[in-house]
Design a protein around this motif. Structure first.
Motif, PDB file in Angstrom:
ATOM      1  N   GLY A 125       0.823  -1.206   0.000  1.00  0.00           N
ATOM      2  CA  GLY A 125       0.000   0.000   0.000  1.00  0.00           C
ATOM      3  C   GLY A 125       0.855   1.253   0.000  1.00  0.00           C
ATOM      4  N   TYR A 126       0.223   2.362   0.338  1.00  0.00           N
ATOM      5  CA  TYR A 126       0.911   3.647   0.210  1.00  0.00           C
ATOM      6  C   TYR A 126       1.564   4.115   1.500  1.00  0.00           C
ATOM      7  N   HIS A 127       1.299   3.399   2.580  1.00  0.00           N
ATOM      8  CA  HIS A 127       1.891   3.797   3.866  1.00  0.00           C
ATOM      9  C   HIS A 127       2.538   2.586   4.508  1.00  0.00           C
ATOM     10  N   ARG A 128       3.730   2.729   4.977  1.00  0.00           N
ATOM     11  CA  ARG A 128       4.251   1.717   5.894  1.00  0.00           C
ATOM     12  C   ARG A 128       5.319   2.360   6.757  1.00  0.00           C
ATOM     13  N   ASP A 129       5.494   1.822   7.928  1.00  0.00           N
ATOM     14  CA  ASP A 129       6.612   2.259   8.755  1.00  0.00           C
ATOM     15  C   ASP A 129       7.844   1.536   8.260  1.00  0.00           C
ATOM     16  N   VAL A 130       8.980   2.174   8.448  1.00  0.00           N
ATOM     17  CA  VAL A 130      10.225   1.506   8.066  1.00  0.00           C
ATOM     18  C   VAL A 130      11.090   1.416   9.316  1.00  0.00           C
ATOM     19  N   PRO A 131      11.978   0.427   9.384  1.00  0.00           N
ATOM     20  CA  PRO A 131      12.812   0.318  10.586  1.00  0.00           C
ATOM     21  C   PRO A 131      13.725   1.539  10.717  1.00  0.00           C
ATOM     22  N   GLY A 170       5.116   8.604   2.062  1.00  0.00           N
ATOM     23  CA  GLY A 170       6.212   8.496   3.035  1.00  0.00           C
ATOM     24  C   GLY A 170       6.710   9.882   3.405  1.00  0.00           C
ATOM     25  N   VAL A 171       6.870  10.738   2.393  1.00  0.00           N
ATOM     26  CA  VAL A 171       7.311  12.114   2.653  1.00  0.00           C
ATOM     27  C   VAL A 171       6.258  12.836   3.495  1.00  0.00           C
ATOM     28  N   LEU A 172       4.985  12.700   3.117  1.00  0.00           N
ATOM     29  CA  LEU A 172       3.917  13.371   3.879  1.00  0.00           C
ATOM     30  C   LEU A 172       3.844  12.865   5.320  1.00  0.00           C
ATOM     31  N   ASP A 173       4.001  11.572   5.491  1.00  0.00           N
ATOM     32  CA  ASP A 173       3.869  10.982   6.830  1.00  0.00           C
ATOM     33  C   ASP A 173       5.048  11.315   7.740  1.00  0.00           C
ATOM     34  N   ARG A 174       6.235  11.505   7.155  1.00  0.00           N
ATOM     35  CA  ARG A 174       7.414  11.624   8.017  1.00  0.00           C
ATOM     36  C   ARG A 174       8.158  12.949   7.882  1.00  0.00           C
ATOM     37  N   THR A 175       7.476  13.955   7.332  1.00  0.00           N
ATOM     38  CA  THR A 175       8.092  15.283   7.251  1.00  0.00           C
ATOM     39  C   THR A 175       7.190  16.261   7.986  1.00  0.00           C
ATOM     40  N   PRO A 176       7.746  17.036   8.930  1.00  0.00           N
ATOM     41  CA  PRO A 176       6.885  18.010   9.597  1.00  0.00           C
ATOM     42  C   PRO A 176       6.305  18.973   8.567  1.00  0.00           C
ATOM     43  N   SER A 177       5.036  19.262   8.716  1.00  0.00           N
ATOM     44  CA  SER A 177       4.341  20.052   7.711  1.00  0.00           C
ATOM     45  C   SER A 177       5.010  21.416   7.461  1.00  0.00           C
ATOM     46  N   TYR A 178       5.534  22.035   8.529  1.00  0.00           N
ATOM     47  CA  TYR A 178       6.112  23.376   8.338  1.00  0.00           C
ATOM     48  C   TYR A 178       7.419  23.338   7.544  1.00  0.00           C
ATOM     49  N   CYS A 245      11.300   5.618  -3.479  1.00  0.00           N
ATOM     50  CA  CYS A 245      12.045   5.823  -2.232  1.00  0.00           C
ATOM     51  C   CYS A 245      11.089   5.768  -1.048  1.00  0.00           C
ATOM     52  N   GLU A 246      11.629   5.518   0.128  1.00  0.00           N
ATOM     53  CA  GLU A 246      10.856   5.664   1.363  1.00  0.00           C
ATOM     54  C   GLU A 246      11.738   6.379   2.369  1.00  0.00           C
ATOM     55  N   VAL A 247      11.304   7.569   2.758  1.00  0.00           N
ATOM     56  CA  VAL A 247      12.119   8.350   3.693  1.00  0.00           C
ATOM     57  C   VAL A 247      11.948   7.768   5.092  1.00  0.00           C
ATOM     58  N   ASN A 248      12.984   7.895   5.890  1.00  0.00           N
ATOM     59  CA  ASN A 248      12.972   7.329   7.239  1.00  0.00           C
ATOM     60  C   ASN A 248      12.616   8.402   8.266  1.00  0.00           C
ATOM     61  N   LYS A 249      12.582   7.971   9.505  1.00  0.00           N
ATOM     62  CA  LYS A 249      12.236   8.853  10.618  1.00  0.00           C
ATOM     63  C   LYS A 249      13.197  10.037  10.686  1.00  0.00           C
ATOM     64  N   PRO A 369      24.995  11.098   7.958  1.00  0.00           N
ATOM     65  CA  PRO A 369      24.662   9.748   8.457  1.00  0.00           C
ATOM     66  C   PRO A 369      23.340   9.668   9.219  1.00  0.00           C
ATOM     67  N   CYS A 370      22.890  10.787   9.807  1.00  0.00           N
ATOM     68  CA  CYS A 370      21.642  10.702  10.590  1.00  0.00           C
ATOM     69  C   CYS A 370      20.393  10.868   9.729  1.00  0.00           C
ATOM     70  N   SER A 371      20.558  11.091   8.430  1.00  0.00           N
ATOM     71  CA  SER A 371      19.395  11.140   7.551  1.00  0.00           C
ATOM     72  C   SER A 371      19.410   9.886   6.674  1.00  0.00           C
ATOM     73  N   ARG A 372      18.307   9.160   6.711  1.00  0.00           N
ATOM     74  CA  ARG A 372      18.274   7.907   5.930  1.00  0.00           C
ATOM     75  C   ARG A 372      17.041   7.844   5.041  1.00  0.00           C
ATOM     76  N   VAL A 373      17.271   7.430   3.820  1.00  0.00           N
ATOM     77  CA  VAL A 373      16.164   7.274   2.859  1.00  0.00           C
ATOM     78  C   VAL A 373      16.376   5.951   2.116  1.00  0.00           C
ATOM     79  N   GLY A 374      15.341   5.130   2.074  1.00  0.00           N
ATOM     80  CA  GLY A 374      15.438   3.861   1.351  1.00  0.00           C
ATOM     81  C   GLY A 374      15.164   4.047  -0.132  1.00  0.00           C
ATOM     82  N   HIS A 375      15.799   3.217  -0.944  1.00  0.00           N
ATOM     83  CA  HIS A 375      15.636   3.284  -2.402  1.00  0.00           C
ATOM     84  C   HIS A 375      15.529   1.858  -2.909  1.00  0.00           C
TER      85      HIS A 375
END
Ligand code: LR7
Ligand code: MN
Length: 484
Positions: A125-131, A170-178, A245-249, A369-375
């Motif tokens: 689907g369009y939403h999932r959490d990533v480790p 993923g971007v919408l779910d894990r990026t602060p709106s501002y 891609c799936e952006v991480n926390k 290193p503290c920013s992670r994005v899956g591809h």
């Protein structure tokens, strides 16, 4: 006589059943999923395989429970109920199962058109959490509250709809709106049906206004495609992502912080691996970008000197090159620095071109290193270029002629057939280099990539290079292939 017949009959049965067992074993165990994960950042570094391959039935008739797509409860659109995985371990083995002919078709079509398992992608689907793959020390970091906001530019050509929309959500779910000024999707004249009207309707009905869709009237390729996306952007910072891609926390704050400090800093996240076969998300080691004289990007180990600062393995790492698809840059700086070479077509070479240009013309390129994005690392590039042209060679020639001075000979030594190949007009780019008062390629090699080996008359003694303890020898890396 009777007992001999019975004996032969029994042997016959035994032979038949052994043969069938063998055939079935081969069928289930050597299907497409068992191909090795070849295109991960470093050869030998395999993403975790979540379940044994023998659990993949290829075709099962009848009605069986089909796993629902994984949706987040917190989904603002409320289009799903189930919460998704937290880490690889809870990944459902049912995800890849084929329950009917339609599943088989989706899976086959997915491999053919996208070179990854579209059946699993659709089910996710369009939403999932990533480790959360970040170093634990990243969690102790804090980021300034007044970060610049970002325009995310995502170009796509014939992307699987589920992968594209998972990228967007993923971007919408894990990026602060501002911090999320907008997402600009650039459709590079895709031919697939569901990317046409259906996508437009989905965006206008389900997504916030800050998601914009730009359609190219003809195929431009990812380089001009990104320039078109950037020309529509109004955010302070541009963030480019591939369409799978799936952006991480907490991914964007660490990227925006160094840009806020210095507008000439260009930053890349660590690129985690999403398996093309299982869609499992797994952690990548922190490596940096290099290249070889064939002008192919490659991954290198990080020299120890880069890891010695007070923040250790979590501090930004200088990188001679970027992989190309995932990076953030001040928007005005992107324009000042000459965007991209618009004479480059479809795919390839722009990543080294922009890397050389950043370093040679007064900028900095860092991996954070503290920013992670899956591809999704696919087994092959699933699309061609119009007329089957080798755009990588065309683009590499342009970059060699504009940026590499005499060192272009290193390229021609490997590709002599390209020496007299035409590469279009490069006057604008040569002028740009002059206007920006850029350093020489020798300066780049001496100061930014001293590890690069040079053969022939330009050869120089190699400085010693030290690599982090516990990492494999660089030789292994030389063989590491850049994924498609
Ligand atoms: O004609 C095209 N038009 C497009 O819009 C061809 C492609 N595209 C889109 C495509 O749908 C995708 O979203 O452009 C994006 C990149 O294309 P990919 O995913 O086929 O590229 P790649 O991941 O195989 O290749 C890497 O190298 C490329 C060189 O031109 C680009 O820089 C890609 O962005 C880059 N990808 C990454 O860096 C992701 C991490 C890979 C690693 C390590
Ligand atoms: Mn890609």
């Amino acid at each position: 006589m009777g007992s001999a017949t019975l004996r032969y009959f029994c042997y016959g049965c035994l032979f038949t059943s052994v043969t069938w067992t063998l055939l079935l074993f081969i069928y289930f165990n050597f299907s497409e999923e068992t191909q090795s994960f070849k295109y991960v950042p470093i050869k030998g570094f395999e993403p975790q395989k979540p379940f044994p391959k023998k659990f993949y039935p290829r075709f099962v008739r009848g009605s069986v429970h089909v796993p629902e797509p994984q949706h987040k409860d917190s989904n603002p659109l409320g289009n799903g109920a189930k919460n998704s995985v937290e880490g690889d371990a809870e990944f459902s083995p049912e995800m890849g199962m084929i329950f009917n002919e339609q599943d088989q078709e989706v899976r086959d079509l997915g491999y053919q058109k996208h070179a990854f398992n579209m059946l699993i992608s659709n089910r996710l689907g369009y939403h999932r959490d990533v480790p959360d793959t970040r170093d634990p020390k990243c969690k102790e970091k804090s980021y300034p509250p007044d970060l610049p906001h970002a325009s995310i530019v995502i170009c796509f050509y014939n992307e699987a709809l589920s992968a594209l929309l998972r990228t967007v959500h993923g971007v919408l779910d894990r990026t602060p709106s501002y911090l999320l000024h907008e997402i600009i999707l650039v459709d590079d004249n895709s031919e697939l049906d569901d990317l046409k009207e259906h996508l437009g309707v989905y965006i206008s009905k389900n997504l916030p206004n800050k998601i914009k869709l730009v359609r190219n009237e003809k195929r431009e390729g990812l380089i001009r495609g990104r320039m078109i996306g950037a020309s529509h952007a109004t955010g302070k910072v541009l963030v480019f992502l591939d369409s799978h891609c799936e952006v991480n926390k907490l991914w964007i704050q660490p990227l925006l912080t160094p840009i806020r400090e210095s507008r000439r800093t260009v930053v890349c996240p660590v690129i985690d691996i999403i398996s093309a076969d299982t869609l499992t998300y797994s952690s990548s080691p922190v490596v940096r970008g290099g290249f070889n004289w064939g002008l192919h990007f490659k991954w290198d180990l990080v020299p120890l000197s880069e890891l010695e600062g007070p923040e250790g393995a979590t501090s930004p790492i200088k990188s001679p090159t970027m992989a190309g698809g995932l990076f953030a840059m001040d928007r005005e700086y992107f324009n000042e620095l000459g965007q991209y070479d618009s004479g480059m077509d479809i795919w390839g070479g722009e990543n080294l071109e922009i890397s050389f240009r950043i370093w040679m013309c007064g900028g900095k390129l860092l991996i954070i290193p503290c920013s992670r994005v899956g591809h999704i690392f696919r087994k092959r590039r699933p699309y061609g270029s119009p007329g089957g042209r080798d755009t990588m060679a065309h683009n590499s020639l342009r970059l060699a002629h504009v940026w590499m001075d005499d060192y272009k000979e290193q390229y021609f030594a490997l590709r002599p057939e390209l020496r007299n190949r035409s590469y279009g007009n490069i006057t604008d780019r040569v002028e740009l280099r002059k206007k920006l008062n850029c350093e020489s390629f020798k300066w780049y090699l001496d100061n930014i990539y001293p590890e690069m080996q040079i053969s022939g008359p330009n050869a120089k003694p190699q400085p010693p290079v030290f690599f982090n303890r516990g990492q494999k020898r660089p030789k292994t890396l030389q063989r590491g292939r850049f994924g498609v």
